[in-house]
Design a protein around this motif. Structure first.
Motif, PDB file in Angstrom:
ATOM      1  N   ILE A  81       0.844  -1.193   0.000  1.00 30.16           N
ATOM      2  CA  ILE A  81       0.000   0.000   0.000  1.00 30.16           C
ATOM      3  C   ILE A  81       0.877   1.240   0.000  1.00 30.16           C
ATOM      4  N   GLU A  85       0.736   4.076  -2.725  1.00 36.40           N
ATOM      5  CA  GLU A  85       0.414   5.431  -2.303  1.00 36.40           C
ATOM      6  C   GLU A  85       1.456   6.424  -2.824  1.00 36.40           C
ATOM      7  N   ASN A  94      -5.781   9.456  -5.533  1.00 36.96           N
ATOM      8  CA  ASN A  94      -6.003   9.039  -4.162  1.00 36.96           C
ATOM      9  C   ASN A  94      -6.199   7.541  -4.147  1.00 36.96           C
ATOM     10  N   VAL A  95      -6.182   7.041  -2.946  1.00 34.25           N
ATOM     11  CA  VAL A  95      -6.190   5.604  -2.786  1.00 34.25           C
ATOM     12  C   VAL A  95      -7.285   5.225  -1.798  1.00 34.25           C
ATOM     13  N   ILE A  96      -8.156   4.338  -2.194  1.00 35.80           N
ATOM     14  CA  ILE A  96      -9.203   3.930  -1.266  1.00 35.80           C
ATOM     15  C   ILE A  96      -9.042   2.445  -1.000  1.00 35.80           C
ATOM     16  N   VAL A  97      -8.961   2.130   0.277  1.00 37.07           N
ATOM     17  CA  VAL A  97      -8.550   0.796   0.683  1.00 37.07           C
ATOM     18  C   VAL A  97      -9.714   0.000   1.253  1.00 37.07           C
ATOM     19  N   CYS A  98      -9.892  -1.203   0.763  1.00 37.61           N
ATOM     20  CA  CYS A  98     -10.886  -2.094   1.340  1.00 37.61           C
ATOM     21  C   CYS A  98     -10.226  -3.414   1.687  1.00 37.61           C
ATOM     22  N   LEU A  99     -10.695  -4.012   2.760  1.00 31.14           N
ATOM     23  CA  LEU A  99     -10.123  -5.280   3.201  1.00 31.14           C
ATOM     24  C   LEU A  99     -11.125  -6.400   2.976  1.00 31.14           C
ATOM     25  N   LEU A 114     -17.082  -0.261  -4.889  1.00 27.90           N
ATOM     26  CA  LEU A 114     -16.142   0.695  -5.463  1.00 27.90           C
ATOM     27  C   LEU A 114     -16.319   0.850  -6.973  1.00 27.90           C
ATOM     28  N   SER A 118     -16.845   4.856  -7.820  1.00 30.53           N
ATOM     29  CA  SER A 118     -15.949   5.418  -6.814  1.00 30.53           C
ATOM     30  C   SER A 118     -14.482   5.434  -7.218  1.00 30.53           C
TER      31      SER A 118
ATOM     32  N   GLU B  85     -11.904   0.382   9.526  1.00 34.23           N
ATOM     33  CA  GLU B  85     -12.508  -0.263   8.368  1.00 34.23           C
ATOM     34  C   GLU B  85     -13.664  -1.173   8.774  1.00 34.23           C
ATOM     35  N   VAL B  95     -13.404   3.915   3.045  1.00 34.80           N
ATOM     36  CA  VAL B  95     -12.288   4.496   3.763  1.00 34.80           C
ATOM     37  C   VAL B  95     -11.210   4.878   2.760  1.00 34.80           C
ATOM     38  N   ILE B  96     -10.787   6.124   2.792  1.00 29.88           N
ATOM     39  CA  ILE B  96      -9.734   6.515   1.881  1.00 29.88           C
ATOM     40  C   ILE B  96      -8.530   6.940   2.701  1.00 29.88           C
TER      41      ILE B  96
END
Lengths: 340, 340
Positions: A81, A85, A94-99, A114, A118, B85, B95-96
Motif C-alpha cells: 500500500i 500510495e 487518491n487511494v481507497i482501501v478495502c479489506l 467501489l 468510486s 474499516e 475508507v480513503i
DNA sequence: CTGAAAGCGCTTACAG
DNA sequence: CTGAAAGCGCTTACAG
C-alpha cells in the motif's frame, strides 16, 4: 462555520455568470484580463477549491485507485500500500482501501461498491477464499466494464489483466539451493495449502531443486499448514519426529515459530538447523537469531502496480489487450539463521 | 465491453421517463406495480447499480471517511485502520487512506485534497512535523467548514474535536510501578523527543511514579531519541555507561534494540535486566525473549474513532460543540522480558 | 468578451 | 400514475 464556496456563489457576488467564473479560474484566454484577475482574487480570498465530486461526475474519472487486499495488519501488504500510495500521490491520485478479510463475499461486496463510480481502477491481491473457489466473476465483471485491474502477489491465471508478482518458484528454488550448497541434506518445507497460489509455486520450486539435485522427496518433510494461527502443533510434530538440517518457510511466521520451538528443544540455530523464510518483514529483522529471508520488496511491487494501473488509465486509447506480468526481483538477505 | 448502464438508458429502452425509472427502483408507492416490476426486472437484468458519484453530488455526502496517518508500515497504525474499516464497513462507509510520511506539507496537501468533497470527515493522527510546528490551520479550516474530525493517538489540545487516546501518562506510571514493585531500582527510560505528544506524556508518567516513590530522577537514565533509525548508538551508550535494572521503552523498537544489545554484552534478560515496552505489536510477540508490553489495542481505537465520527456525521443536527475524548484502556501483557 | 444552455447521473417536489 | 423541471457543482461548445 464557513461552508465551502462554490462557483455559483462567486458568480453571484461578482455579478457575472458561472461560466465566466469557471473560465477565469481556468485561465481561459476567452476572458478579459480584467475580469479574470478580479475573479481570481476573489476566489483566492474565499479559498475556493473546485469540488472533486462534481469534477468526477463531469470528467467521468475519479482520480482514485481502489485497493482490495486480504488484510492490512500484515507487514507485506502494508508495504505494498505504501508503494502504491507513493506513486498515486505523485500522479495526483487518491487511494481507497478495502479489506476482504480473506473472505470471498467481502471481496465481492467491496469490489462492487467501489466499481459503482468510486474508483477508476483496481489494484488487488486475492483472498484465500477466492483462490479456493476460483470464482472470479466480480473481477471479470469489472474488467468487462472497461475498468483496469492490476493483480499482485496472489493472482490467478484465469484472469486476463496486468499483474505484478515475484517469481515465487524461482525464489524458492534458489533459496533451497542455497541451503543445499551449504551441505545441508534434510530440508523441510513449511508451506501453505496448495490453493494459495504463492504457496503452491514455492512448493514447486522446492520440489524442482530437490529433483535437479537428485534428492528424493520425503513427503513427511513437507508440512502444509492451513491454519496459520495454530501452526505450532504441526511444526512441533515435525521437529519431534524428524531430525532435519534446514527449513524453508513460506512466511516469516512459520519460520519464527519453528525457530522458537527448536530453541526450546535445545536445537541450536544455525549450528544444528538453518532457517530461510519468505517475506522480509519486521519479524525476521528483530527475531533472535535474525532470519535469513527472501526479500519481497513490497514497496517496489506497490509502485510497479500503481504505475501499470495509472498508465492504463491515462492511455486514452480503447483497451489494448496487451496485458503484462511484471516480475519483481527478489534477493536473499543473509542473516543469522543460516551458517555463513 | 459492456459499460455500466444508467437510468437514462433504462428509461430509453423502456420508453418511460427517467423519473419513473428512478422511482421504480426506489420502490416508490407513486408508481404502479406494473411498471415498477417491469423496470426492476430490466434493471436487474442489466445489473444496474446507481452511480456513487452522482449520489454523492446529489446528497452532499460521500459516505467515505478520510484517514490521514503518518505511515502505514507500522503495525499500530495498520491495526487502527483495520478497526476503522470494520465499523466503516458495517455502516456502509468507505475508507480513503492518505499517508503524511511524518511531513507537515504532505499532511496539509492530503487533507485539502480530501476536503474538497471527497470525504465526509476525517480520522487522523498527527505527523511528527505537525506536532513540532504546532501549526494546525489545515485542521481548523476543515473543522470550520463543518466537517467532523476525530484525532487519535497523536493529538493536540489546541484542536477542538473528538479524540480517542490511551492514558499514556497513567500507562507509563503503572508500567514503571510494576517494575518498581519487582524491587527494581535503576529504571531507565527510552523515549522520544518531547514534541511527540505521546512520548512526552509517557515520560511524565515515568517521572511521576519515581516522584511518588521518592526515587530521585537520574537524568542520565532518560534517553530521548530523535532518530528512530539510529537508536542503537544512544541505547548502546546507556548500556555501556550505566548498570541498570530495568528499561521502560515507549515503543517496541527501542525495546527490542535494547534487548539485543544487552544480550550481546552478556546481560541476561530478565535476570539482569527487565524490559517493558509500549505498543503490543508483532515484534514483542516474536522477539526472544518475548517482551512484556502495554497493549494499545489499535483495533479498539480505530473502532471507537470510526464510531465517533459516524455518529457525528449522522447526527443531522447542526454541530453540538460537545466534543468528547475517549480513553481506551490499556493493559500490561506480561511476557518473558520481565521477572515473574 | 460574456453568458445561456446542455450535460455528467441521480433525486424529488410539483404539475398534470 | 407519469413526467417535466430544478438542482447538486462543475465544464465547455456555441451564440451573441
Amino acid at each position: 462555520m464557513r461552508r465551502k464556496v462554490t462557483l455559483k456563489q462567486i458568480a453571484k457576488e461578482l455579478d457575472v455568470s458561472i461560466s465566466t467564473v469557471s473560465k477565469s479560474l481556468r485561465d481561459s484566454p476567452e476572458i478579459s484580463e480584467d475580469t479574470r484577475l478580479k475573479v481570481q482574487a476573489f476566489a483566492k480570498l474565499y479559498n475556493y477549491k473546485p469540488n472533486n465530486i462534481a469534477l468526477s461526475l463531469k470528467n467521468k474519472k475519479t482520480k482514485t485507485i481502489g485497493i482490495i487486499i486480504p488484510e492490512i495488519v500484515h507487514h507485506f501488504f502494508a508495504t505494498v500500500i505504501s508503494g502504491i500510495e507513493q506513486v498515486a500521490n505523485e500522479c495526483g491520485y487518491n487511494v481507497i482501501v478495502c479489506l476482504s478479510d480473506e473472505s470471498f463475499d467481502k471481496e465481492v461486496i467491496n469490489m462492487e461498491m467501489l466499481a459503482n463510480g468510486s474508483t477508476d481502477g483496481f489494484i488487488m491481491s486475492l483472498s484465500k477464499e477466492t483462490q479456493q473457489k476460483k470464482d472470479f466473476h466480480h473481477l471479470q465483471e469489472v474488467i468487462n466494464q472497461g475498468m483496469p485491474v492490476v493483480l499482485f502477489d496472489r493472482i490467478s491465471n484465469d484472469i486476463l489483466c496486468d499483474k505484478v508478482i515475484i517469481d515465487d518458484q524461482l525464489a524458492a528454488y534458489e533459496a533451497t539451493n542455497f541451503l543445499i550448497s551449504k551441505g545441508l541434506k534434510k530440508i523441510a518445507l513449511l508451506t501453505t495449502v496448495d490453493y494459495v497460489s504463492v504457496g503452491k509455486l514455492r512448493t514447486d520450486g522446492y520440489l524442482n531443486v530437490l529433483h535437479d539435485h537428485g534428492i528424493e522427496v520425503d513427503e513427511s518433510l513437507i508440512i502444509r499448514i492451513e491454519d496459520t494461527e495454530h501452526c505450532d502443533e504441526k511444526i512441533n510434530e515435525l521437529l519431534e519426529n524428524q531430525s532435519i538440517d534446514a527449513i524453508l518457510a513460506v512466511n516469516e511466521l512459520f519460520a519464527v515459530t519453528a525457530i522458537k520451538l527448536a530453541m526450546s528443544k535445545g536445537i541450536k540455530i544455525p549450528e544444528d538447523l538453518s532457517v530461510v523464510a519468505f517475506t522480509d518483514g519486521i519479524i525476521s529483522k528483530y527475531s533472535t537469531p535474525t532470519i535469513t529471508t527472501i526479500s519481497q520488496n513490497g514497496i517496489k511491487m506497490g509502485r510497479k502496480a500503481a504505475e501499470m494501473l495509472i498508465k492504463r488509465l491515462e492511455l486514452e486509447d480503447e483497451e489494448d489487450e496487451h496485458y503484462k506480468t511484471e516480475i519483481i526481483e527478489t534477493n536473499l538477505i543473509i542473516r543469522e539463521s543460516t551458517k555463513s
